[in-house]
Design a protein around this motif. Structure first.
Motif, PDB file in Angstrom:
ATOM      1  N   ARG A  23      -7.834  29.815  -4.135  1.00  0.00           N
ATOM      2  CA  ARG A  23      -7.906  31.163  -3.593  1.00  0.00           C
ATOM      3  C   ARG A  23      -7.416  32.144  -4.650  1.00  0.00           C
ATOM      4  O   ARG A  23      -6.447  31.865  -5.358  1.00  0.00           O
TER       5      ARG A  23
ATOM      6  N   THR B 212      -4.085  30.644  -6.141  1.00  0.00           N
ATOM      7  CA  THR B 212      -3.389  29.723  -5.249  1.00  0.00           C
ATOM      8  C   THR B 212      -4.167  28.428  -5.097  1.00  0.00           C
ATOM      9  O   THR B 212      -5.357  28.446  -4.739  1.00  0.00           O
TER      10      THR B 212
ATOM     11  N   SER C 179      -5.100  25.799  -2.915  1.00  0.00           N
ATOM     12  CA  SER C 179      -5.070  25.892  -1.460  1.00  0.00           C
ATOM     13  C   SER C 179      -5.715  24.678  -0.802  1.00  0.00           C
ATOM     14  O   SER C 179      -6.835  24.726  -0.283  1.00  0.00           O
ATOM     15  N   ARG C 180      -4.999  23.594  -0.856  1.00  0.00           N
ATOM     16  CA  ARG C 180      -5.411  22.371  -0.186  1.00  0.00           C
ATOM     17  C   ARG C 180      -4.149  21.701   0.354  1.00  0.00           C
ATOM     18  O   ARG C 180      -3.817  20.568  -0.017  1.00  0.00           O
ATOM     19  N   PRO C 181      -3.422  22.399   1.208  1.00  0.00           N
ATOM     20  CA  PRO C 181      -2.085  21.931   1.594  1.00  0.00           C
ATOM     21  C   PRO C 181      -2.079  20.584   2.297  1.00  0.00           C
ATOM     22  O   PRO C 181      -1.086  19.848   2.210  1.00  0.00           O
TER      23      PRO C 181
ATOM     24  N   ASN D 129      -2.236  20.006  -2.294  1.00  0.00           N
ATOM     25  CA  ASN D 129      -2.944  20.742  -3.346  1.00  0.00           C
ATOM     26  C   ASN D 129      -3.394  19.857  -4.501  1.00  0.00           C
ATOM     27  O   ASN D 129      -3.496  20.313  -5.655  1.00  0.00           O
TER      28      ASN D 129
ATOM     29  N   ALA E  66      -0.276  26.463  -2.109  1.00  0.00           N
ATOM     30  CA  ALA E  66      -0.171  26.785  -0.685  1.00  0.00           C
ATOM     31  C   ALA E  66       0.614  25.694   0.038  1.00  0.00           C
ATOM     32  O   ALA E  66       0.519  24.513  -0.311  1.00  0.00           O
TER      33      ALA E  66
END
Length: 233
Positions: free
Chosen positions: A3, A14, A16-18, A22, A49
């Motif tokens: 992101r 960021t 963003s694959r929590p 990630n 993230a």
């Protein structure tokens, strides 16, 4: 997976694959490189993230690689790390939570590394019979020294933010990495770029000094009015 949020002076990238801490796939690596390289802002803040900064390579991807594909995946990660290091922008790694393997290596490629009190760092690859190959065996000794690098990489142990600061893996422990990015971005963009180029120059000292003097002259020539105004304050 990546992101991007743009402000006038800072681009926030960021991971963003929590749900996977990630962890990065091939496409994620490419998207990360593009997000950093395409920034028009003088500063890029790299963050994760959720509760982790980055777990490194997605092990589901690694598990399916044959030797040639594994070499290509390592080279891809190295290329991305080099593109982060060579970016026109100053890249700040804001590590909040766990940085593991490739996550540590991506942070090492950044110009400035800061950690929140919750940050931890580890190179746990040896526990699985592998190691971090996105430039980690090159950059880690350069940053923390060979002894500390071998300790981290051979033990697989995690270190907290205080220990990371002590060994030079990060330069500060902060509550807000964004505040550090803003602090850097408040300075002259051209001076930021020149300082990054000069500090990262790996040429012979005599060559570096000549380039340093030339770069200083160029900046003085373009900033004469600002220098004069500050002298009068």
């Amino acid at each position: 997976m990546i992101r991007v949020s743009d402000d006038p002076d800072v681009r926030t990238v960021t991971l963003s694959r929590p749900e996977r801490r990630n962890a990065l796939t091939r496409d994620g690596l490419d998207d990360l490189a593009d997000a950093v390289a395409d920034a028009d802002q003088p500063v890029v803040l790299l963050r994760g993230a959720g509760p982790a900064f980055c777990a490194g390579a997605d092990l589901d991807v690694v598990a399916d690689l044959d030797r040639d594909a594994a070499v290509a995946f390592a080279e891809r990660g190295q290329r991305v790390a080099n593109e982060i290091a060579d970016a026109d922008s100053v890249v700040v790694a804001g590590v909040d939570g766990a940085a593991r393997g490739g996550g540590v290596e991506l942070a090492l490629a950044c110009d400035v590394r800061v950690a929140t009190p919750d940050a931890t760092f580890a190179e746990p690859g040896v526990q699985l019979g592998i190691f971090g190959a996105w430039g980690g065996t090159v950059r880690l000794p350069d940053v923390v020294g060979q002894g500390e690098a071998l300790d981290l990489a051979l033990s697989g142990r995690a270190v907290d933010a205080d220990r990371a600061l002590e060994m030079g893996l990060v330069s500060r422990i902060v509550e807000s990495p964004r505040a550090v990015a803003d602090e850097i971005a408040a300075n002259d963009p051209m001076a930021l770029r020149v300082v990054k180029e000069r500090v990262r120059d790996a040429s012979a000292p005599s060559v570096q000094e000549a380039r340093e003097a030339g770069a200083f002259g160029d900046l003085v020539a373009t900033s004469a009015a600002d220098i004069a105004a500050s002298r009068e304050e």
